[in-house]
Design an enzyme around this catalytic site. Structure first.
Site, PDB file in Angstrom:
ATOM      1  CB  CYS A 173      16.314  77.338  86.805  1.00  8.40           C
ATOM      2  SG  CYS A 173      15.558  76.011  86.992  1.00  8.40           S
ATOM      3  CB  CYS A 176      13.054  78.773  86.851  1.00  2.00           C
ATOM      4  SG  CYS A 176      13.586  78.376  88.548  1.00  2.00           S
TER       5      CYS A 176
END
Length: 514
Positions: A173, A176
């Site tokens: 991600c 992230c």
């Protein structure tokens, strides 16, 4: 008096003395038959005058270009969390509205479509702020915070500390990866400020690609998702009352200062009931979401796009998304009142079917493969009803549509789309009443026409019977005139006698003839 006497000359209805009138049995039967026919035709004409007559026309939709169409919906997504469920609207004119919140209400539901919480208005949240990329790289060069929680120590960690803030992430991600250095720097500061012996708060993280089942148990669908778990009292004061919550979701900025400040605000409530924090929302307690509400759109082709999307920096695993859904209702315009519905039933050209306005009512659409996207194509037509009572002021619009559904595998995030197209043709149904003078004219035509036809038939019958009588009388007269000649013929038969050489004529009555 002379004037009145002269006026008699223009009398259309001249009378004959009753002594000159002749009644007949055939005329009596014709009079009875004419009376019955006139009564029958009068009754049928009165029934036609009182019965409903409609006029159906097809014309180009004359709605104002600025008119907006109300689109109503009520849908349930058993596997789409309310945390990320959004509605976007676009149309053929290029208008795009993302994440509509003002007229949309969400309610958490289970896989069995049962509600587990109250419906709430969707609120638009601003995107969180991040620290600049690489801002904390040097400070964390020699520190290892890479060990995430696992299913082996997750429950023990939550039980050990009064407050545990967990970052659920996925290594692939982008958001992230951007949050990771900030999270590690905030974790370092919090753990130094509140060391192990203090034990009131801890920051942790979990890799959802390694702990898939554990993340799904907590209904994690977007990454990163920051959850707050509390030990002991899981209560929040709302309006002076205590309400139970399992855990909450952090929605504030994702900078180091914001995370540290958020942790400092949580520490005083460790192990105690606490007031709701402005950057905390209730974390989802179920896997699904019911979305209900309406949107106002222009009368041009458009699309309602339901799916998972986040304006606050989240990524989604396409394989995790399941867009199975139930369409409880989807219709255009407003529901007619009881009175208008009854008028619509009477005036609709083909009558009303149970699903006349909502062809998708209570239909379930299942995603059988990962990344299945569902699309429904609707073609709507406007029917305008103008009842006889009240005129144009009581007219109302009713929308009907046809629906075609399709499921396909998408390369992007799975979603559910409802595409609609408004027909440019409008059906106008008017209730027409016959004017009273039309009924009066028809009644006079019935009486006069039947009376005239009956008079013609009576004249024909009377003349025919009179002619028959004359023929019979003529035959009788001829018979009476030829009757004496017949008798003398019988008496005056000639006889021939050859008794002698002379011939003589004798009449049967004895008279001589020479």
């Amino acid at each position: 008096m002379k004037v009145f006497t002269r006026m008699k000359a223009i009398d259309f209805f001249k009378k004959m003395p009753s002594d000159l009138l002749e009644a007949s049995l055939a005329g009596a039967w014709l009079s009875i038959a004419a009376t019955v026919i006139m009564a029958f035709l009068f009754g049928m004409e009165f029934y036609s005058f009182m019965s409903l007559t409609t006029s159906t026309q097809m014309l180009v939709d004359n709605s104002s270009p600025n008119d907006l169409l109300k689109v109503n919906f009520n849908l349930s997504f058993p596997a789409l969390s309310c945390e990320f469920a959004t509605l976007d609207v676009s149309d053929a004119l290029g208008t795009k509205r993302l994440n509509l919140t003002k007229t949309v209400r969400k309610a958490p539901i289970t896989l069995d479509l049962e509600r587990v919480g109250a419906a709430a208005d969707d609120v638009h949240k601003p995107a969180p702020k991040y620290d600049p990329e690489g801002h904390h790289d040097e400070a964390l060069a020699d520190i290892d915070f890479s060990v995430p929680l696992s299913h082996d120590n997750f429950v023990d960690t939550l039980a050990r500390y009064p407050i545990v803030v967990v970052n659920f992430y996925a290594p692939w991600c982008h958001w992230c990866q951007r949050l990771e250095p900030t999270w590690e720097a905030a974790t370092k500061d919090i753990h130094e400020k509140y060391p192990e012996w203090d034990g009131r708060i801890r920051f942790a993280k979990m890799d959802c690609t390694a702990e898939v089942n554990l993340c799904r148990e907590h209904f994690i669908q977007g990454f990163p998702s920051i959850r707050v778990f509390r030990k002991g009292h899981d209560d929040i004061y709302i309006g002076g009352a205590v309400q139970m919550h399992d855990h909450e979701a952090y929605t504030g900025d994702r900078t180091k200062e914001a995370l540290v400040g958020f942790a400092d605000s949580l520490v005083p409530s460790a192990g105690q009931p606490h007031h709701k924090h402005e950057n905390l929302t209730s974390a989802p307690k179920s896997s699904g979401c019911n979305m209900a509400g309406f949107v106002l759109v222009k009368k041009v082709p458009g699309t309602l796009h339901f799916g998972a999307r986040s304006d606050s920096g989240h990524s989604f695993d396409h394989a995790w998304m399941n867009m199975s859904h139930v369409i409880h209702s989807f219709y255009f315009g407003t529901r007619p009142t009881v009175k208008k519905f009854q008028q619509l039933q009477r005036l609709h050209p083909l009558g009303l079917s149970p699903d006349w306005a909502d062809k998708l009512h209570d239909q379930f659409f299942l995603s059988q493969h990962s990344q299945d996207t569902h699309e429904h194509y609707l073609q709507a037509v406007l029917t305008t009803i103008e009842p006889r009572v009240g005129g144009k002021g009581t007219s109302f619009d009713a929308y009907e549509y046809t629906a075609h559904s399709h499921t396909y595998q998408s390369d992007s995030v799975p979603s559910m789309k409802i595409t609609f197209d408004m027909s440019p043709i409008q059906i106008l149904v008017k209730e027409i009443s016959k004017p009273w003078y039309h009924f009066l004219t028809t009644t006079c035509a019935i009486v006069g026409g039947v009376f005239t036809v009956a008079g013609i038939l009576d004249a024909v019958l009377y003349s025919g019977m009179k002619m028959i009588k004359k023929v019979n009388l003529g035959k009788q007269d001829e018979a009476s005139q030829t009757a004496p000649f017949g008798r003398s013929e019988r008496r005056g038969l000639l006889t021939f006698s050859d008794k002698s050489s002379r011939s003589s004529y004798q009449y049967a009555d004895g008279d001589d003839a020479q």
